[in-house]
Enzyme design. Structure first.
Site, PDB file in Angstrom:
ATOM      1  N   HIS A   7       5.655  22.604  -1.177  1.00  0.00           N
ATOM      2  CA  HIS A   7       6.817  21.829  -1.623  1.00  0.00           C
ATOM      3  C   HIS A   7       8.110  22.587  -1.328  1.00  0.00           C
ATOM      4  O   HIS A   7       9.170  22.216  -1.817  1.00  0.00           O
ATOM      5  CB  HIS A   7       6.748  21.580  -3.136  1.00  0.00           C
ATOM      6  CG  HIS A   7       5.654  20.641  -3.547  1.00  0.00           C
ATOM      7  ND1 HIS A   7       5.286  19.551  -2.797  1.00  0.00           N
ATOM      8  CD2 HIS A   7       4.870  20.601  -4.667  1.00  0.00           C
ATOM      9  CE1 HIS A   7       4.302  18.910  -3.416  1.00  0.00           C
ATOM     10  NE2 HIS A   7       4.031  19.524  -4.534  1.00  0.00           N
ATOM     11  N   ARG A  31       9.265  10.123   1.039  1.00  0.00           N
ATOM     12  CA  ARG A  31       9.113   8.859   0.290  1.00  0.00           C
ATOM     13  C   ARG A  31      10.473   8.473  -0.254  1.00  0.00           C
ATOM     14  O   ARG A  31      11.289   9.368  -0.572  1.00  0.00           O
ATOM     15  CB  ARG A  31       8.129   9.099  -0.861  1.00  0.00           C
ATOM     16  CG  ARG A  31       7.770   7.863  -1.644  1.00  0.00           C
ATOM     17  CD  ARG A  31       6.805   8.208  -2.771  1.00  0.00           C
ATOM     18  NE  ARG A  31       6.215   7.009  -3.322  1.00  0.00           N
ATOM     19  CZ  ARG A  31       5.383   6.981  -4.360  1.00  0.00           C
ATOM     20  NH1 ARG A  31       5.036   8.110  -4.959  1.00  0.00           N
ATOM     21  NH2 ARG A  31       4.888   5.832  -4.795  1.00  0.00           N
ATOM     22  N   SER A  45       7.563   8.467  -9.803  1.00  0.00           N
ATOM     23  CA  SER A  45       6.244   9.097  -9.733  1.00  0.00           C
ATOM     24  C   SER A  45       6.280  10.494 -10.366  1.00  0.00           C
ATOM     25  O   SER A  45       5.379  10.887 -11.118  1.00  0.00           O
ATOM     26  CB  SER A  45       5.808   9.188  -8.265  1.00  0.00           C
ATOM     27  OG  SER A  45       4.556   9.807  -8.156  1.00  0.00           O
ATOM     28  N   TYR A  58       6.083   7.540   3.453  1.00  0.00           N
ATOM     29  CA  TYR A  58       5.093   6.919   2.564  1.00  0.00           C
ATOM     30  C   TYR A  58       5.070   5.400   2.767  1.00  0.00           C
ATOM     31  O   TYR A  58       4.000   4.792   2.869  1.00  0.00           O
ATOM     32  CB  TYR A  58       5.486   7.269   1.120  1.00  0.00           C
ATOM     33  CG  TYR A  58       4.560   6.763   0.040  1.00  0.00           C
ATOM     34  CD1 TYR A  58       3.656   7.619  -0.576  1.00  0.00           C
ATOM     35  CD2 TYR A  58       4.613   5.442  -0.404  1.00  0.00           C
ATOM     36  CE1 TYR A  58       2.824   7.170  -1.582  1.00  0.00           C
ATOM     37  CE2 TYR A  58       3.779   4.988  -1.418  1.00  0.00           C
ATOM     38  CZ  TYR A  58       2.894   5.853  -2.005  1.00  0.00           C
ATOM     39  OH  TYR A  58       2.066   5.397  -3.006  1.00  0.00           O
ATOM     40  N   ARG A  69      -1.881   7.236  -9.477  1.00  0.00           N
ATOM     41  CA  ARG A  69      -1.326   6.429 -10.577  1.00  0.00           C
ATOM     42  C   ARG A  69      -1.295   4.969 -10.121  1.00  0.00           C
ATOM     43  O   ARG A  69      -2.211   4.210 -10.383  1.00  0.00           O
ATOM     44  CB  ARG A  69       0.064   6.974 -10.951  1.00  0.00           C
ATOM     45  CG  ARG A  69       0.635   6.409 -12.233  1.00  0.00           C
ATOM     46  CD  ARG A  69       2.007   6.987 -12.495  1.00  0.00           C
ATOM     47  NE  ARG A  69       2.952   6.674 -11.419  1.00  0.00           N
ATOM     48  CZ  ARG A  69       3.755   5.599 -11.391  1.00  0.00           C
ATOM     49  NH1 ARG A  69       3.726   4.760 -12.411  1.00  0.00           N
ATOM     50  NH2 ARG A  69       4.563   5.381 -10.375  1.00  0.00           N
ATOM     51  N   LYS A  70      -0.248   4.570  -9.389  1.00  0.00           N
ATOM     52  CA  LYS A  70      -0.172   3.183  -8.917  1.00  0.00           C
ATOM     53  C   LYS A  70      -0.263   3.080  -7.404  1.00  0.00           C
ATOM     54  O   LYS A  70      -0.803   2.118  -6.875  1.00  0.00           O
ATOM     55  CB  LYS A  70       1.136   2.548  -9.374  1.00  0.00           C
ATOM     56  CG  LYS A  70       1.166   2.177 -10.840  1.00  0.00           C
ATOM     57  CD  LYS A  70       2.339   1.239 -11.105  1.00  0.00           C
ATOM     58  CE  LYS A  70       2.475   0.931 -12.578  1.00  0.00           C
ATOM     59  NZ  LYS A  70       3.726   0.207 -12.878  1.00  0.00           N
ATOM     60  N   GLY A  71       0.326   4.060  -6.721  1.00  0.00           N
ATOM     61  CA  GLY A  71       0.235   4.067  -5.256  1.00  0.00           C
ATOM     62  C   GLY A  71       0.894   2.871  -4.592  1.00  0.00           C
ATOM     63  O   GLY A  71       0.343   2.331  -3.632  1.00  0.00           O
TER      64      GLY A  71
HETATM   65  P1  A3P Z   1       2.550   7.092  -7.819  1.00  0.00           P
HETATM   66  O1  A3P Z   1       2.767   8.019  -8.955  1.00  0.00           O
HETATM   67  O2  A3P Z   1       3.776   6.286  -7.488  1.00  0.00           O
HETATM   68  O3  A3P Z   1       1.350   6.231  -7.983  1.00  0.00           O
HETATM   69  P2  A3P Z   1       1.725  13.735  -4.325  1.00  0.00           P
HETATM   70  O4  A3P Z   1       0.352  13.775  -3.772  1.00  0.00           O
HETATM   71  O5  A3P Z   1       2.777  14.226  -3.366  1.00  0.00           O
HETATM   72  O6  A3P Z   1       1.790  14.385  -5.653  1.00  0.00           O
HETATM   73  O7  A3P Z   1       2.123  12.183  -4.503  1.00  0.00           O
HETATM   74  C1  A3P Z   1       1.556  11.417  -5.540  1.00  0.00           C
HETATM   75  C2  A3P Z   1       1.835   9.950  -5.283  1.00  0.00           C
HETATM   76  O8  A3P Z   1       1.049   9.505  -4.146  1.00  0.00           O
HETATM   77  C3  A3P Z   1       1.389   9.081  -6.475  1.00  0.00           C
HETATM   78  O9  A3P Z   1       2.298   7.973  -6.503  1.00  0.00           O
HETATM   79  C4  A3P Z   1      -0.005   8.646  -6.032  1.00  0.00           C
HETATM   80  O10 A3P Z   1      -0.487   7.492  -6.668  1.00  0.00           O
HETATM   81  C5  A3P Z   1       0.258   8.379  -4.549  1.00  0.00           C
HETATM   82  N1  A3P Z   1      -0.958   8.288  -3.741  1.00  0.00           N
HETATM   83  C6  A3P Z   1      -2.020   9.138  -3.734  1.00  0.00           C
HETATM   84  N2  A3P Z   1      -2.961   8.664  -2.887  1.00  0.00           N
HETATM   85  C7  A3P Z   1      -2.477   7.515  -2.362  1.00  0.00           C
HETATM   86  C8  A3P Z   1      -2.991   6.541  -1.440  1.00  0.00           C
HETATM   87  N3  A3P Z   1      -4.186   6.687  -0.892  1.00  0.00           N
HETATM   88  N4  A3P Z   1      -2.216   5.465  -1.157  1.00  0.00           N
HETATM   89  C9  A3P Z   1      -1.004   5.320  -1.717  1.00  0.00           C
HETATM   90  N5  A3P Z   1      -0.466   6.192  -2.590  1.00  0.00           N
HETATM   91  C10 A3P Z   1      -1.185   7.279  -2.919  1.00  0.00           C
END
Ligand code: A3P
Length: 293
Positions: A110, A134, A142, A200, A256-258
């Site tokens: 990060h 994103r 998120s 994203y 979470r929601k994705g």
């Molecule tokens: P949300 O909290 O909006 O759902 P990171 O991996 O950088 O921590 O990012 C986490 C975010 O990526 C979360 O978003 C998570 O749900 C989402 N994410 C993880 N896998 C995913 C997938 N296969 N498709 C879409 N979003 C995904």
């Protein structure tokens, strides 16, 4: 929300500021210093992203591509861990543990280019860096929900409300610093062939296309059927169960929601207007823009 409230959270325990950027306690000053001397390998693949931009999603895509191309036996869970972290249950910092990892390593970070190891900020030879970005509204939402989920595990006494978090995000005072400085720092490298930039929102829109782009960047030859299989395995619904069951707490609360557009559940009209205006100021003329729907 009053600036004073954001300031009191800002001064809260469990975070620290190094060279103007705030970090969680797992990113120690010693680790940040060690970045200067981190040994990059010629076949390293780096995923650089501001928190909550889709780091774990990209990790899954990359490991599945490497695996399909016969380049690794490792799963994404084997590659988990951020370069700059010192995990509480591990005696050694992650950058030290990475020294023992088999090649090709997939390194997650990060950090900004200014704080990342020189071998990542200025890659040479065959080193490849994938930058995932994103839109800032969904990133902020998120991030906020992620903090909510881990607050019982960290021991931290006080967490920001959404309004406080929004203020901190806007002013670049939360962990890992200013979202805009972060993405723009990496974006400056967009013409360097060692880098690939993916958003994203575009991955959501056409995942097979994103998988194909990443495979080509990694020089892994895959037929269309393999691309489709990987894309299917990397949809949110396919990944959720394995993420939920991960032995790593950060990953176990990741899915979470994705979706794109979840910011509408949290942002007030005023907050949305403020962030739109900040995007205009920071991104205009950079060639970088985001979809928010
Ligand atoms: P949300 O909290 O909006 O759902 P990171 O991996 O950088 O921590 O990012 C986490 C975010 O990526 C979360 O978003 C998570 O749900 C989402 N994410 C993880 N896998 C995913 C997938 N296969 N498709 C879409 N979003 C995904």
């Amino acid at each position: 929300m009053a600036e004073a409230t954001a300031h009191s959270i800002d001064q809260d325990d469990f975070t620290h500021v190094v060279k103007g950027i705030r970090y969680p306690p797992v990113v120690t000053e010693a680790n940040l210093e060690a970045m200067l001397n981190f040994d990059i390998r010629d076949d390293d693949i780096v995923i650089a992203a501001y928190p909550k931009s889709g780091t774990n999603w990209m990790l899954e895509i990359v490991t599945k591509i490497l695996s399909a191309g016969g380049r690794t036996d490792a799963s994404s869970d084997d590659m988990v861990g951020k370069l700059e972290f010192q995990y509480p249950d591990e005696p050694r910092p992650h950058h030290v543990m990475l020294q023992e990892c088999a090649s090709p390593r997939v390194i997650l970070t990060h950090l900004t280019p200014d704080t990342a190891p020189p071998g990542i900020a200025h890659p040479q030879n065959n080193v490849k860096v994938i930058v995932v970005m994103r839109n800032p509204k969904d990133t902020a939402v998120s991030y906020f929900h992620f903090l909510e989920k881990i607050k019982f595990q960290t021991g931290q006494k006080r967490f920001p409300s959404w309004d406080e978090f929004f203020q901190l995000f806007m002013s670049g005072k939360y962990n890992f610093g200013c979202y805009f400085d972060h993405i723009l720092g990496w974006w400056q490298r967009r013409d360097d062939p060692h880098f690939l930039f993916l958003k994203y929102e575009n991955m959501k829109q056409d995942l097979p296309k994103a998988v194909k782009t990443v495979a080509a960047f990694l020089q892994v030859k895959l037929d269309d059927a393999s691309i489709e299989t990987i894309a299917h395995a990397c949809t949110f619904s396919s990944m959720k169960a394995s993420l939920d069951n991960s032995r790593y707490r950060g990953r176990a609360v990741n899915a979470r929601k994705g979706i794109v557009g979840d910011w509408k559940t949290m942002f007030t009209d005023e907050q949305s207007r403020l962030l739109d205006s900040k995007c205009k100021t920071k991104l205009e003329g950079t060639g970088l823009q985001f979809n928010f729907e």
